[in-house]
Design a protein around this motif. Structure first.
Motif, PDB file in Angstrom:
ATOM      1  N   GLU A 202      -2.528  -1.817  -8.306  1.00 53.60           N
ATOM      2  CA  GLU A 202      -3.175  -3.023  -7.747  1.00 53.60           C
ATOM      3  C   GLU A 202      -2.621  -4.188  -7.874  1.00 53.60           C
ATOM      4  O   GLU A 202      -1.892  -4.512  -8.724  1.00 53.60           O
ATOM      5  CB  GLU A 202      -4.600  -2.838  -7.952  1.00 53.60           C
ATOM      6  N   GLY A 203      -2.696  -4.977  -6.842  1.00 53.39           N
ATOM      7  CA  GLY A 203      -2.396  -6.297  -6.783  1.00 53.39           C
ATOM      8  C   GLY A 203      -0.832  -6.623  -6.437  1.00 53.39           C
ATOM      9  O   GLY A 203      -0.197  -7.761  -6.824  1.00 53.39           O
ATOM     10  N   TYR A 204      -0.036  -5.521  -5.998  1.00 57.47           N
ATOM     11  CA  TYR A 204       1.349  -5.907  -5.476  1.00 57.47           C
ATOM     12  C   TYR A 204       1.211  -6.215  -4.087  1.00 57.47           C
ATOM     13  O   TYR A 204       0.450  -6.077  -3.296  1.00 57.47           O
ATOM     14  CB  TYR A 204       2.272  -4.589  -5.636  1.00 57.47           C
ATOM     15  N   ILE A 205       2.378  -7.142  -3.991  1.00 61.19           N
ATOM     16  CA  ILE A 205       2.544  -7.834  -2.733  1.00 61.19           C
ATOM     17  C   ILE A 205       3.329  -6.856  -1.563  1.00 61.19           C
ATOM     18  O   ILE A 205       4.147  -6.115  -2.004  1.00 61.19           O
ATOM     19  CB  ILE A 205       3.618  -9.254  -2.671  1.00 61.19           C
ATOM     20  N   VAL A 206       2.553  -6.790  -0.401  1.00 67.05           N
ATOM     21  CA  VAL A 206       2.956  -5.796   0.612  1.00 67.05           C
ATOM     22  C   VAL A 206       3.437  -6.901   1.880  1.00 67.05           C
ATOM     23  O   VAL A 206       2.800  -7.471   2.317  1.00 67.05           O
ATOM     24  CB  VAL A 206       2.154  -5.030   1.062  1.00 67.05           C
ATOM     25  N   PRO A 207       4.863  -6.536   2.315  1.00 64.17           N
ATOM     26  CA  PRO A 207       5.831  -5.560   1.783  1.00 64.17           C
ATOM     27  C   PRO A 207       6.422  -6.113   0.541  1.00 64.17           C
ATOM     28  O   PRO A 207       7.003  -5.222  -0.121  1.00 64.17           O
ATOM     29  CB  PRO A 207       6.789  -5.412   3.224  1.00 64.17           C
ATOM     30  N   GLY A 208       6.577  -7.330   0.278  1.00 65.10           N
ATOM     31  CA  GLY A 208       7.052  -7.698  -0.920  1.00 65.10           C
ATOM     32  C   GLY A 208       8.411  -7.344  -1.325  1.00 65.10           C
ATOM     33  O   GLY A 208       9.313  -7.149  -0.660  1.00 65.10           O
ATOM     34  N   LEU A 209       8.636  -6.872  -2.626  1.00 62.83           N
ATOM     35  CA  LEU A 209      10.050  -6.475  -3.219  1.00 62.83           C
ATOM     36  C   LEU A 209       9.701  -5.554  -4.323  1.00 62.83           C
ATOM     37  O   LEU A 209      10.766  -5.141  -4.938  1.00 62.83           O
ATOM     38  CB  LEU A 209      10.963  -7.651  -3.303  1.00 62.83           C
ATOM     39  N   GLY A 210       8.590  -5.170  -4.590  1.00 62.26           N
ATOM     40  CA  GLY A 210       8.281  -4.209  -5.876  1.00 62.26           C
ATOM     41  C   GLY A 210       7.844  -5.200  -7.012  1.00 62.26           C
ATOM     42  O   GLY A 210       7.400  -6.239  -6.683  1.00 62.26           O
ATOM     43  N   ASP A 211       8.387  -4.955  -8.206  1.00 59.35           N
ATOM     44  CA  ASP A 211       8.180  -5.492  -9.445  1.00 59.35           C
ATOM     45  C   ASP A 211       9.241  -6.501  -9.666  1.00 59.35           C
ATOM     46  O   ASP A 211      10.436  -5.965 -10.029  1.00 59.35           O
ATOM     47  CB  ASP A 211       7.957  -4.597 -10.546  1.00 59.35           C
TER      48      ASP A 211
END
Ligand code: URA
Length: 220
Positions: A202-211
């Motif tokens: 939970e709480g990851y940015i989409v599309p983002g870049l992962g961790d």
């Protein structure tokens, strides 16, 4: 989403080009670290355009001239661990800056930030703080760091990140409207709680870049 007035999304073509390389899942950690460093320099340059100056006399080979020096002492405040990769490039441009690390981790149950490292001295030693964290997700760590720095006595604080979620922008600007936010992109949303094995946390940015930490340090 209405972008609050204290949010600056870079439109610089170099920033947008490098951001796309950074997002790519095929980008290896070495290249990823280079891109984080380069983006930090470009975004840090934009974030520091209103630093205060004072007059400073120098003698050239031909004459005396009144030039300028930075007036305020600057602190770079990377949030461990993914903010680390943003320090060196900015520090090279501002070698007189101090670097103060803040260690926060996000409790996976509550998603709240928990402080585990802070060596700030009792008396504030800098006037302007640049908080460095590539990802502004829920905003919890950024809000907590602003609070820590304000209680410490920092007079001006700016957040320099790379990708933000709308949730993080709104939370940071609501709780600290005096903190400017400099980023390369505002993404779509945050991941919900996982509903099946293999879902992202939970709480990851989409599309983002992962961790951002795992991708810099090769720990994915
Ligand atoms: N931290 C990261 O590294 N990535 C995200 O998407 C959110 C928080």
């Amino acid at each position: 989403m209405v972008i609050p007035p204290n949010v600056y999304v870079s439109r610089h073509p170099l920033v947008q080009h490098k951001l796309t390389l950074l997002r790519n899942i095929a980008t290896e950690p070495k290249k990823f670290r280079e891109l984080i460093r380069e983006l930090a320099v470009l975004l840090g340059y934009e974030a520091t355009q209103d630093l205060r100056l004072c007059d400073h006399q120098v003698t050239t080979p031909l004459a005396q001239v009144t030039g300028k020096h930075l007036q305020d002492k600057i602190g770079l405040v990377p949030i461990l661990r993914s903010g680390l990769g943003m320090v060196d490039g900015i520090w090279e441009m501002m070698p007189g800056a101090e670097v103060w690390h803040i260690g926060l981790y996000r409790d996976h149950e509550t998603l709240q930030p928990v402080q585990y490292y802070n060596k700030l001295p009792i008396i504030p030693t800098v006037q302007v703080c640049l908080i460095l964290d590539p990802m502004l997700a829920t905003g919890g760590s950024a809000v907590a760091t602003c609070q820590i720095l304000k209680e410490w006595g920092a007079k001006r604080i700016k957040f320099v990140g790379i990708i933000a979620a709308p949730e993080g922008i709104m939370r940071l600007s609501e709780e600290h409207p005096d903190v400017d936010i400099h980023i390369a992109a505002i993404d779509d949303h945050l991941t919900p709680p996982p509903s099946k094995p293999g879902d992202p946390p939970e709480g990851y940015i989409v599309p983002g870049l992962g961790d951002a930490g795992d991708r810099q340090f090769g720990t994915a």
